[in-house]
Scaffold this motif. Structure first.
Motif, PDB file in Angstrom:
ATOM      1  N   UNK A  42       0.840  -1.203   0.000  1.00  0.00           N
ATOM      2  CA  UNK A  42       0.000   0.000   0.000  1.00  0.00           C
ATOM      3  C   UNK A  42       0.875   1.253   0.000  1.00  0.00           C
ATOM      4  N   UNK A  43       1.946   1.243   0.803  1.00  0.00           N
ATOM      5  CA  UNK A  43       2.857   2.388   0.833  1.00  0.00           C
ATOM      6  C   UNK A  43       3.548   2.553  -0.512  1.00  0.00           C
ATOM      7  N   UNK A  44       3.955   1.439  -1.101  1.00  0.00           N
ATOM      8  CA  UNK A  44       4.601   1.470  -2.417  1.00  0.00           C
ATOM      9  C   UNK A  44       3.674   2.109  -3.456  1.00  0.00           C
ATOM     10  N   UNK A  45       2.420   1.671  -3.462  1.00  0.00           N
ATOM     11  CA  UNK A  45       1.464   2.192  -4.433  1.00  0.00           C
ATOM     12  C   UNK A  45       1.206   3.681  -4.212  1.00  0.00           C
ATOM     13  N   UNK A  46       1.132   4.092  -2.945  1.00  0.00           N
ATOM     14  CA  UNK A  46       0.887   5.500  -2.650  1.00  0.00           C
ATOM     15  C   UNK A  46       2.036   6.369  -3.143  1.00  0.00           C
ATOM     16  N   UNK A  47       3.261   5.925  -2.904  1.00  0.00           N
ATOM     17  CA  UNK A  47       4.433   6.694  -3.334  1.00  0.00           C
ATOM     18  C   UNK A  47       4.511   6.749  -4.850  1.00  0.00           C
ATOM     19  N   UNK A  48       4.233   5.615  -5.516  1.00  0.00           N
ATOM     20  CA  UNK A  48       4.300   5.601  -6.980  1.00  0.00           C
ATOM     21  C   UNK A  48       3.162   6.397  -7.597  1.00  0.00           C
ATOM     22  N   UNK A  49       1.991   6.349  -6.989  1.00  0.00           N
ATOM     23  CA  UNK A  49       0.875   7.151  -7.500  1.00  0.00           C
ATOM     24  C   UNK A  49       1.185   8.637  -7.379  1.00  0.00           C
ATOM     25  N   UNK A  50       1.812   9.026  -6.268  1.00  0.00           N
ATOM     26  CA  UNK A  50       2.257  10.416  -6.115  1.00  0.00           C
ATOM     27  C   UNK A  50       3.206  10.796  -7.253  1.00  0.00           C
ATOM     28  N   UNK A  51       4.162   9.945  -7.551  1.00  0.00           N
ATOM     29  CA  UNK A  51       5.122  10.253  -8.613  1.00  0.00           C
ATOM     30  C   UNK A  51       4.438  10.372  -9.967  1.00  0.00           C
ATOM     31  N   UNK A  52       3.506   9.472 -10.259  1.00  0.00           N
ATOM     32  CA  UNK A  52       2.800   9.534 -11.536  1.00  0.00           C
ATOM     33  C   UNK A  52       1.984  10.816 -11.662  1.00  0.00           C
ATOM     34  N   UNK A  53       1.339  11.224 -10.569  1.00  0.00           N
ATOM     35  CA  UNK A  53       0.556  12.462 -10.616  1.00  0.00           C
ATOM     36  C   UNK A  53       1.450  13.674 -10.864  1.00  0.00           C
ATOM     37  N   UNK A  54       2.571  13.734 -10.150  1.00  0.00           N
ATOM     38  CA  UNK A  54       3.466  14.879 -10.306  1.00  0.00           C
ATOM     39  C   UNK A  54       4.131  14.866 -11.683  1.00  0.00           C
ATOM     40  N   UNK A  55       4.558  13.686 -12.131  1.00  0.00           N
ATOM     41  CA  UNK A  55       5.221  13.587 -13.428  1.00  0.00           C
ATOM     42  C   UNK A  55       4.279  13.934 -14.581  1.00  0.00           C
ATOM     43  N   UNK A  56       2.993  13.650 -14.415  1.00  0.00           N
ATOM     44  CA  UNK A  56       2.036  13.881 -15.496  1.00  0.00           C
ATOM     45  C   UNK A  56       1.676  15.353 -15.657  1.00  0.00           C
ATOM     46  N   UNK A  57       2.074  16.188 -14.711  1.00  0.00           N
ATOM     47  CA  UNK A  57       1.752  17.616 -14.817  1.00  0.00           C
ATOM     48  C   UNK A  57       2.370  18.216 -16.078  1.00  0.00           C
ATOM     49  N   UNK A  58       3.585  17.789 -16.399  1.00  0.00           N
ATOM     50  CA  UNK A  58       4.248  18.316 -17.597  1.00  0.00           C
ATOM     51  C   UNK A  58       3.468  17.989 -18.860  1.00  0.00           C
ATOM     52  N   UNK A  59       2.804  16.823 -18.899  1.00  0.00           N
ATOM     53  CA  UNK A  59       2.029  16.431 -20.076  1.00  0.00           C
ATOM     54  C   UNK A  59       0.644  17.069 -20.081  1.00  0.00           C
ATOM     55  N   UNK A  60       0.140  17.379 -18.889  1.00  0.00           N
ATOM     56  CA  UNK A  60      -1.228  17.886 -18.784  1.00  0.00           C
ATOM     57  C   UNK A  60      -1.331  19.388 -18.962  1.00  0.00           C
ATOM     58  N   UNK A  61      -0.210  20.092 -18.876  1.00  0.00           N
ATOM     59  CA  UNK A  61      -0.250  21.540 -19.009  1.00  0.00           C
ATOM     60  C   UNK A  61       0.863  22.026 -19.917  1.00  0.00           C
ATOM     61  N   UNK A  62       0.572  23.075 -20.667  1.00  0.00           N
ATOM     62  CA  UNK A  62       1.585  23.676 -21.539  1.00  0.00           C
ATOM     63  C   UNK A  62       1.983  25.062 -21.050  1.00  0.00           C
TER      64      UNK A  62
END
Length: 354
Positions: A42-62
């Protein structure tokens, strides 16, 4: 309690992602970790989900302003989540639950590091607009501050505070980060068109022409290989010197995996690590509060933390495929799913080799 009543919904939302994870992730087996398997995952998934959300900001906004606002949201969300009062955001709630579980299991002696989360956010924001890496060392720093730091947080969630485990995680994280930059190169060079219904027009975001491409290779490597950015835009994989530049960068990633493999082999044979951990003096690499190498040997530490190091398997597989493609990073073969990953991961975990 708020966390107990709301995390069930967030965990259910993660089940589909958990059962069919993206290729760039590896479901970690925690059979030998200090934490119960379900809690650790559960901790692993939470940390990785955080990373995916933050990393996707570059793709979601110009737009830099919108991107900076979203990064600031995550800074505040992390602060609140680690304090036990997360905003109503699924990933923040999962992180708060992971932090709460960790403190409960260790009677308040261990906690997730806010500064490591902040380091990931700050580094992601620094590269929102795809600025070039001045040199290969800058790319390694980027990988250390993102992928290696995520591994430190995962070790922390077990909890595991070990100089040897962090040292291995640093090399594996750098290799994974460098390989991820190479893997994403076609997407950055030729970015997809912006969404038609963009809400960024009021902020001056691109809504018609789309984002400008960038060649995210270290400038010193490009200069040595004779790569010119405009030729990559025109010719793609056939741009002069591009494969040589990709080879140079991929070799650095491979070097980190080779170093980690040699360290592991030496420890398993009862030997010592041949070089010092270059980040051992950083504030967050503190040892002795929960689990120290005085209480167990480095070999035992790595045995307990081995599941966290499993991203080395997927990274090595992708580098092998890149080599088979003659370092053509645009090859369609590199866009397919590696079907061998599950059994290769199983083999590596059971034999404690990667």
């Amino acid at each position: 309690m708020l966390l107990s009543s709301t995390t069930d919904r967030q965990q259910v939302a993660c089940q589909k992602w958990k059962s069919t994870p993206p290729e760039h992730t590896v479901q970690i087996s925690y059979g030998s970790s200090p934490a119960p398997a379900d809690v650790a995952q559960d901790a692993y998934l939470a940390i990785r989900a955080f990373n995916l959300d933050v990393a996707s900001i570059a793709d979601a906004t110009s737009n830099p302003t919108v991107g900076a606002m979203r990064m600031q949201f995550w800074r505040e969300a992390i602060t609140k989540a680690l304090a036990g009062t997360p905003p109503k955001e699924p990933v923040a709630i999962l992180l708060a639950k992971a932090a709460e579980d960790l403190q409960a299991r260790t009677e308040g002696k261990a906690k997730l590091s806010k500064s490591w989360f902040t380091r990931v956010i700050n580094t992601r924001q620094e590269y929102l607009n795809n600025p070039p890496y001045p040199n290969l060392a800058a790319l390694e720093t980027y990988a250390e501050n993102t992928y290696s730091t995520l591994l430190y947080l995962t070790l922390q969630s077990l909890p595991m505070a070990s100089l040897t485990a962090d040292h291995l995680a640093s090399h594996i994280g750098k290799a994974t980060g460098i390989a991820t930059v190479l893997r994403g190169l076609p997407h950055i060079v030729f970015p997809p068109p912006p969404k038609k219904h963009s809400n960024q027009a009021g902020f001056g975001g691109a809504s018609g022409g789309g984002r400008q491409g960038a060649v995210m290779l270290p400038l010193d490597v490009m200069a040595d290989a004779g790569v010119r950015e405009e030729e990559v835009f025109r010719q793609g994989a056939e741009a002069p010197g591009l494969r040589d530049a990709v080879f140079t960068v991929a070799t650095r990633a491979s070097d980190h995996l080779i170093t980690a493999r040699e360290m592991l082999r030496s420890l398993q044979a009862g030997g010592n690590v041949s070089h010092e951990f270059e980040h051992q003096d950083e504030e967050e690499h503190r040892y002795g509060t929960i689990h120290t190498e005085a209480q167990s040997s480095p070999k035992e530490d790595v045995e307990k933390a081995f599941g966290v190091l499993m991203p080395a398997v997927a990274t090595q597989m992708w580098l092998d495929r890149l080599q088979k493609a003659d370092f053509d990073v645009f090859s369609p073969q590199l866009r397919t799913t590696g079907w061998q990953l599950p059994w290769r991961s199983y083999w590596a975990f059971n034999r404690r080799k990667f």
